[in-house]
Design a protein around this motif. Sequence first.
Motif, PDB file in Angstrom:
ATOM      1  N   VAL A  34       0.867  -1.175   0.000  1.00 28.10           N
ATOM      2  CA  VAL A  34       0.000   0.000   0.000  1.00 28.10           C
ATOM      3  C   VAL A  34       0.905   1.227   0.000  1.00 28.10           C
ATOM      4  CG1 VAL A  34      -1.782   1.285   1.213  1.00 28.10           C
ATOM      5  CG2 VAL A  34      -1.810  -1.218   1.264  1.00 28.10           C
ATOM      6  N   GLN A  35       0.740   2.046  -1.028  1.00 33.92           N
ATOM      7  CA  GLN A  35       1.557   3.252  -1.152  1.00 33.92           C
ATOM      8  C   GLN A  35       0.657   4.376  -1.651  1.00 33.92           C
ATOM      9  OE1 GLN A  35       4.875   2.858  -3.815  1.00 33.92           O
ATOM     10  NE2 GLN A  35       5.894   4.641  -3.006  1.00 33.92           N
ATOM     11  N   GLU A  36       0.578   5.433  -0.864  1.00 33.41           N
ATOM     12  CA  GLU A  36      -0.234   6.602  -1.187  1.00 33.41           C
ATOM     13  C   GLU A  36      -1.679   6.220  -1.502  1.00 33.41           C
ATOM     14  OE1 GLU A  36       1.677   8.932  -4.192  1.00 33.41           O
ATOM     15  OE2 GLU A  36       3.556   9.038  -3.065  1.00 33.41           O
ATOM     16  N   GLY A  37      -2.213   5.280  -0.745  1.00 27.52           N
ATOM     17  CA  GLY A  37      -3.609   4.881  -0.894  1.00 27.52           C
ATOM     18  C   GLY A  37      -3.886   3.857  -1.974  1.00 27.52           C
ATOM     19  N   PHE A  38      -2.887   3.487  -2.734  1.00 28.57           N
ATOM     20  CA  PHE A  38      -3.060   2.500  -3.788  1.00 28.57           C
ATOM     21  C   PHE A  38      -2.462   1.165  -3.345  1.00 28.57           C
ATOM     22  CE2 PHE A  38      -2.966   6.574  -6.000  1.00 28.57           C
ATOM     23  CZ  PHE A  38      -4.153   6.495  -6.723  1.00 28.57           C
ATOM     24  N   THR A  39      -3.169   0.086  -3.665  1.00 28.86           N
ATOM     25  CA  THR A  39      -2.713  -1.254  -3.295  1.00 28.86           C
ATOM     26  C   THR A  39      -2.268  -2.003  -4.542  1.00 28.86           C
ATOM     27  OG1 THR A  39      -4.284  -1.315  -1.468  1.00 28.86           O
ATOM     28  CG2 THR A  39      -3.373  -3.421  -2.184  1.00 28.86           C
ATOM     29  N   GLN A  40      -1.138  -2.683  -4.409  1.00 30.26           N
ATOM     30  CA  GLN A  40      -0.634  -3.510  -5.497  1.00 30.26           C
ATOM     31  C   GLN A  40      -0.136  -4.815  -4.907  1.00 30.26           C
ATOM     32  OE1 GLN A  40       2.365  -1.663  -7.917  1.00 30.26           O
ATOM     33  NE2 GLN A  40       2.547  -3.432  -9.246  1.00 30.26           N
ATOM     34  N   GLU A  41      -0.407  -5.921  -5.584  1.00 31.45           N
ATOM     35  CA  GLU A  41       0.078  -7.220  -5.136  1.00 31.45           C
ATOM     36  C   GLU A  41       1.305  -7.623  -5.933  1.00 31.45           C
ATOM     37  OE1 GLU A  41      -2.982 -10.181  -5.111  1.00 31.45           O
ATOM     38  OE2 GLU A  41      -4.085  -9.167  -3.518  1.00 31.45           O
ATOM     39  N   HIS A  42       2.269  -8.225  -5.221  1.00 30.18           N
ATOM     40  CA  HIS A  42       3.505  -8.706  -5.832  1.00 30.18           C
ATOM     41  C   HIS A  42       3.593 -10.212  -5.614  1.00 30.18           C
ATOM     42  CE1 HIS A  42       4.846  -4.550  -6.214  1.00 30.18           C
ATOM     43  NE2 HIS A  42       4.457  -4.377  -4.963  1.00 30.18           N
ATOM     44  N   ASP A  43       3.713 -10.950  -6.678  1.00 31.42           N
ATOM     45  CA  ASP A  43       3.837 -12.402  -6.643  1.00 31.42           C
ATOM     46  C   ASP A  43       5.317 -12.730  -6.809  1.00 31.42           C
ATOM     47  OD1 ASP A  43       3.253 -15.088  -6.698  1.00 31.42           O
ATOM     48  OD2 ASP A  43       2.465 -15.090  -8.734  1.00 31.42           O
TER      49      ASP A  43
END
Length: 90
Positions: A34-43
């Motif tokens: 979670v960075q600056e309100g945005f979520t990203q998933e890393h596989d």
Amino acid sequence: MTFKLIDIAVTERHPHPRIAGRVVGVVRAVLSEVQEGFTQEHDIHVNVWTEVNDEMSEADIDLALMMKASDIITRVKAQLDPGKPPLAAE
């Protein structure tokens, strides 16, 4: 920036080709960032190994491999987010 381990599983494992009593494998881990309100998933896939003995079950071996991968991921998370002490289960 925060990272959380949201999934972890052994995807591959086999006896070491030359060292008796050792199993090598690949553990798949999914991190949520979670960075600056945005979520990203890393596989990510982590190559790990563990010592084994005859008393260990298949589940024990998988757990040992996942613990090794979790330790590696915890150290990486600490480097990426130095202001917060890492939690292994996070």
